[in-house]
Design a protein around this motif. Sequence first.
Motif, PDB file in Angstrom:
ATOM      1  N   MET A  80     -35.401  19.899 -47.934  1.00 33.75           N
ATOM      2  CA  MET A  80     -35.569  21.158 -47.167  1.00 33.75           C
ATOM      3  C   MET A  80     -34.527  21.223 -46.468  1.00 33.75           C
ATOM      4  SD  MET A  80     -38.687  22.112 -44.446  1.00 33.75           S
ATOM      5  CE  MET A  80     -39.689  21.124 -45.640  1.00 33.75           C
ATOM      6  N   ALA A  81     -33.777  22.626 -46.346  1.00 36.00           N
ATOM      7  CA  ALA A  81     -32.591  22.643 -45.593  1.00 36.00           C
ATOM      8  C   ALA A  81     -33.176  23.285 -44.223  1.00 36.00           C
ATOM      9  CB  ALA A  81     -31.880  23.871 -46.307  1.00 36.00           C
ATOM     10  N   ILE A  82     -32.178  22.827 -43.175  1.00 35.55           N
ATOM     11  CA  ILE A  82     -32.627  23.429 -41.843  1.00 35.55           C
ATOM     12  C   ILE A  82     -31.735  24.686 -41.681  1.00 35.55           C
ATOM     13  CG2 ILE A  82     -32.331  22.926 -39.548  1.00 35.55           C
ATOM     14  CD1 ILE A  82     -32.447  19.961 -40.078  1.00 35.55           C
ATOM     15  N   ALA A  83     -32.687  25.666 -41.257  1.00 42.69           N
ATOM     16  CA  ALA A  83     -31.949  27.001 -41.198  1.00 42.69           C
ATOM     17  C   ALA A  83     -32.104  27.438 -39.826  1.00 42.69           C
ATOM     18  CB  ALA A  83     -32.897  28.059 -42.259  1.00 42.69           C
ATOM     19  N   GLU A 143     -39.360  27.021 -39.253  1.00 47.29           N
ATOM     20  CA  GLU A 143     -38.379  27.017 -40.050  1.00 47.29           C
ATOM     21  C   GLU A 143     -39.143  27.120 -41.785  1.00 47.29           C
ATOM     22  OE1 GLU A 143     -35.779  23.739 -39.470  1.00 47.29           O
ATOM     23  OE2 GLU A 143     -35.277  24.250 -37.674  1.00 47.29           O
ATOM     24  N   ASP A 144     -40.094  26.597 -41.756  1.00 48.21           N
ATOM     25  CA  ASP A 144     -41.016  26.707 -43.073  1.00 48.21           C
ATOM     26  C   ASP A 144     -42.563  26.713 -42.759  1.00 48.21           C
ATOM     27  OD1 ASP A 144     -41.409  26.847 -45.653  1.00 48.21           O
ATOM     28  OD2 ASP A 144     -40.768  24.691 -46.161  1.00 48.21           O
ATOM     29  N   PHE A 156     -50.011  24.594 -42.820  1.00 51.74           N
ATOM     30  CA  PHE A 156     -48.899  23.882 -42.076  1.00 51.74           C
ATOM     31  C   PHE A 156     -47.699  24.618 -41.722  1.00 51.74           C
ATOM     32  CE2 PHE A 156     -51.428  20.955 -44.756  1.00 51.74           C
ATOM     33  CZ  PHE A 156     -52.055  20.156 -43.696  1.00 51.74           C
ATOM     34  N   VAL A 157     -47.080  24.589 -40.371  1.00 46.51           N
ATOM     35  CA  VAL A 157     -45.665  25.012 -40.108  1.00 46.51           C
ATOM     36  C   VAL A 157     -44.790  23.808 -39.814  1.00 46.51           C
ATOM     37  CG1 VAL A 157     -46.633  27.266 -39.506  1.00 46.51           C
ATOM     38  CG2 VAL A 157     -46.429  25.457 -37.716  1.00 46.51           C
ATOM     39  N   CYS A 158     -43.401  24.004 -40.073  1.00 49.11           N
ATOM     40  CA  CYS A 158     -42.406  22.993 -39.839  1.00 49.11           C
ATOM     41  C   CYS A 158     -41.752  23.641 -38.761  1.00 49.11           C
ATOM     42  CB  CYS A 158     -41.521  22.822 -40.960  1.00 49.11           C
ATOM     43  SG  CYS A 158     -40.680  21.327 -40.674  1.00 49.11           S
ATOM     44  N   VAL A 159     -41.825  23.001 -37.475  1.00 48.52           N
ATOM     45  CA  VAL A 159     -41.402  23.630 -36.202  1.00 48.52           C
ATOM     46  C   VAL A 159     -40.313  22.631 -35.703  1.00 48.52           C
ATOM     47  CG1 VAL A 159     -43.517  24.939 -35.706  1.00 48.52           C
ATOM     48  CG2 VAL A 159     -42.975  22.775 -34.834  1.00 48.52           C
ATOM     49  N   ARG A 160     -39.306  23.355 -34.895  1.00 49.77           N
ATOM     50  CA  ARG A 160     -38.331  22.416 -34.121  1.00 49.77           C
ATOM     51  C   ARG A 160     -38.258  23.263 -32.711  1.00 49.77           C
ATOM     52  NH1 ARG A 160     -32.822  23.797 -34.066  1.00 49.77           N
ATOM     53  NH2 ARG A 160     -32.951  24.932 -35.921  1.00 49.77           N
ATOM     54  N   GLU A 161     -38.227  22.258 -31.777  1.00 44.90           N
ATOM     55  CA  GLU A 161     -37.844  22.771 -30.395  1.00 44.90           C
ATOM     56  C   GLU A 161     -36.503  23.353 -30.513  1.00 44.90           C
ATOM     57  OE1 GLU A 161     -38.539  20.060 -27.302  1.00 44.90           O
ATOM     58  OE2 GLU A 161     -40.341  19.049 -28.542  1.00 44.90           O
ATOM     59  N   ILE A 162     -36.506  24.570 -29.666  1.00 42.82           N
ATOM     60  CA  ILE A 162     -35.228  25.211 -29.639  1.00 42.82           C
ATOM     61  C   ILE A 162     -33.858  24.309 -29.187  1.00 42.82           C
ATOM     62  CG2 ILE A 162     -34.093  27.032 -28.479  1.00 42.82           C
ATOM     63  CD1 ILE A 162     -36.428  28.695 -28.533  1.00 42.82           C
TER      64      ILE A 162
END
Length: 98
Positions: free
Chosen positions: A1-4, A63-64, A75-81
Amino acid sequence: MAIATPAFSADIYTPTKNAPTCANLADLRAMAKAAKVPDREEIGRLLNGPCAMTGAGKALYVEDDVLDHALSQAFVCVREIDSKGPCKWRVGARESLK
């Protein structure tokens, strides 16, 4: 999975509640299965290992997202800012983070 990097501010949410968050989707699916039984030992093992309760009050990029039909769970794929690392999987849909 690419990080966007999200293109719109609509991809940034600040959840008001903590939720199980895991580095990979397989661990989060295992936790969701254990919660349906309920299997407290398995939930405890996952929370003390590859997963944690996180997210409340922190701005997150989404992100996804996926819907697991077998578990009837989103489900969600999250990243802290401010994070440069990969996203982490969290229970819930995008709308649940608002």
